[in-house]
Design a protein around this motif. Structure first.
Motif, short mmCIF file in Angstrom:
data_model
loop_
_atom_site.label_atom_id
_atom_site.label_comp_id
_atom_site.label_asym_id
_atom_site.label_seq_id
_atom_site.Cartn_x
_atom_site.Cartn_y
_atom_site.Cartn_z
N UNK A 88 0.83 -1.20 0.00
CA UNK A 88 0.00 0.00 0.00
C UNK A 88 0.87 1.26 0.00
N UNK A 89 1.93 1.26 0.78
CA UNK A 89 2.85 2.40 0.82
C UNK A 89 3.51 2.60 -0.54
N UNK A 90 3.88 1.50 -1.19
CA UNK A 90 4.48 1.58 -2.52
C UNK A 90 3.49 2.16 -3.54
N UNK A 91 2.24 1.69 -3.48
CA UNK A 91 1.23 2.20 -4.40
C UNK A 91 0.97 3.70 -4.18
N UNK A 92 0.97 4.12 -2.92
CA UNK A 92 0.81 5.56 -2.65
C UNK A 92 1.99 6.33 -3.24
N UNK A 97 4.37 9.82 -8.09
CA UNK A 97 5.44 9.85 -9.09
C UNK A 97 5.05 10.84 -10.19
N UNK A 98 5.99 11.66 -10.58
CA UNK A 98 5.71 12.62 -11.65
C UNK A 98 5.02 13.87 -11.15
N UNK A 99 5.03 14.10 -9.85
CA UNK A 99 4.44 15.32 -9.30
C UNK A 99 3.09 15.10 -8.66
N UNK A 100 2.53 16.19 -8.23
CA UNK A 100 1.27 16.16 -7.48
C UNK A 100 0.04 16.34 -8.35
N UNK A 101 0.23 16.66 -9.61
CA UNK A 101 -0.90 17.01 -10.46
C UNK A 101 -2.01 15.99 -10.48
N UNK A 102 -1.67 14.73 -10.70
CA UNK A 102 -2.69 13.69 -10.76
C UNK A 102 -3.39 13.54 -9.42
N UNK A 103 -2.62 13.54 -8.33
CA UNK A 103 -3.22 13.38 -7.01
C UNK A 103 -4.12 14.58 -6.68
N UNK A 104 -3.66 15.79 -6.99
CA UNK A 104 -4.49 16.97 -6.73
C UNK A 104 -5.79 16.90 -7.50
N UNK A 164 6.22 12.92 -0.02
CA UNK A 164 5.69 11.63 0.41
C UNK A 164 6.84 10.79 0.96
N UNK A 165 6.65 10.23 2.14
CA UNK A 165 7.66 9.41 2.80
C UNK A 165 7.14 7.97 2.86
N UNK A 166 7.61 7.15 1.94
CA UNK A 166 7.10 5.78 1.84
C UNK A 166 7.40 4.96 3.09
N UNK A 167 8.57 5.16 3.68
CA UNK A 167 8.93 4.41 4.89
C UNK A 167 7.97 4.75 6.03
#
Length: 178
Positions: A88-92, A97-104, A164-167
């Motif tokens: 789940x952390x990896x998927x987040x 990846x590639x910036x915040x645009x898609x997530x925003x 984003x901090x995956x760990x």
């Protein structure tokens, strides 16, 4: 004049709506702005989507489908031997990846349901489908808690401008997943 057959027009309009929301926000969404972005006549947008809510529903569904595809492609989510929290952390992490645009964009569509009740069932579809998938690996209450934590982490990254901090995400998800 004969009507031109254009079976992909509806999909192009949805994609254009997503681009408009991505660049101008929901406040910049109109049938006119989407028609210009899709390079279609204004009447095409109103033919396929009588209201802006219908267009937003289609855009939110498309965003949900995109994430559902990512979940389906992750064999680790279904594998009982795999590290659920780590996956789940990896998927987040892939989400950012590639910036915040898609997530925003996707969160703007998702949170639009606060003011537009017609969007609420579609926003709930994402949560329900993710909970169903995670419930194969854990109980339903824990699945919902994992989703809430993932949403919270994403919103904090987006709102604070932090990285984003995956760990960290993996550790917090492990605490909930048990």
């Amino acid at each position: 004049m004969a009507r031109r057959y254009d079976p992909e027009r509806r999909d192009r309009i949805i994609d254009a709506a997503i681009r408009v929301v991505g660049s101008k926000g929901i406040a910049g969404l109109s049938h006119r702005s989407v028609a210009a972005e899709a390079d279609v006549p204004l009447g095409s947008t109103t033919y396929h989507f009588a209201s802006l809510d219908e267009l937003l529903i289609a855009a939110l569904r498309r965003s949900n489908e995109n994430f559902a595809e990512v979940k389906r492609e992750s064999g680790a989510l279904a594998d009982p031997a795999a590290d659920l929290a780590g996956e789940l952390a990896r998927l987040l992490g892939e989400y950012f990846v590639g910036g915040r645009g898609r997530a925003e964009l996707e969160y703007e569509l998702y949170l639009a349901a606060l003011r537009r009740p017609a969007l609420r069932p579609v926003a709930a579809e994402w949560t329900d489908s993710t909970a169903e998938l995670l419930s194969r690996r854990t109980d339903p209450a824990t699945a919902r808690a994992l989703i809430a934590l993932m949403d919270g982490i994403c919103l904090q990254v987006l709102l604070t401008g932090g990285e984003y901090d995956e760990a960290y995400a993996g550790e917090m998800l492990r605490r909930i997943a048990g």
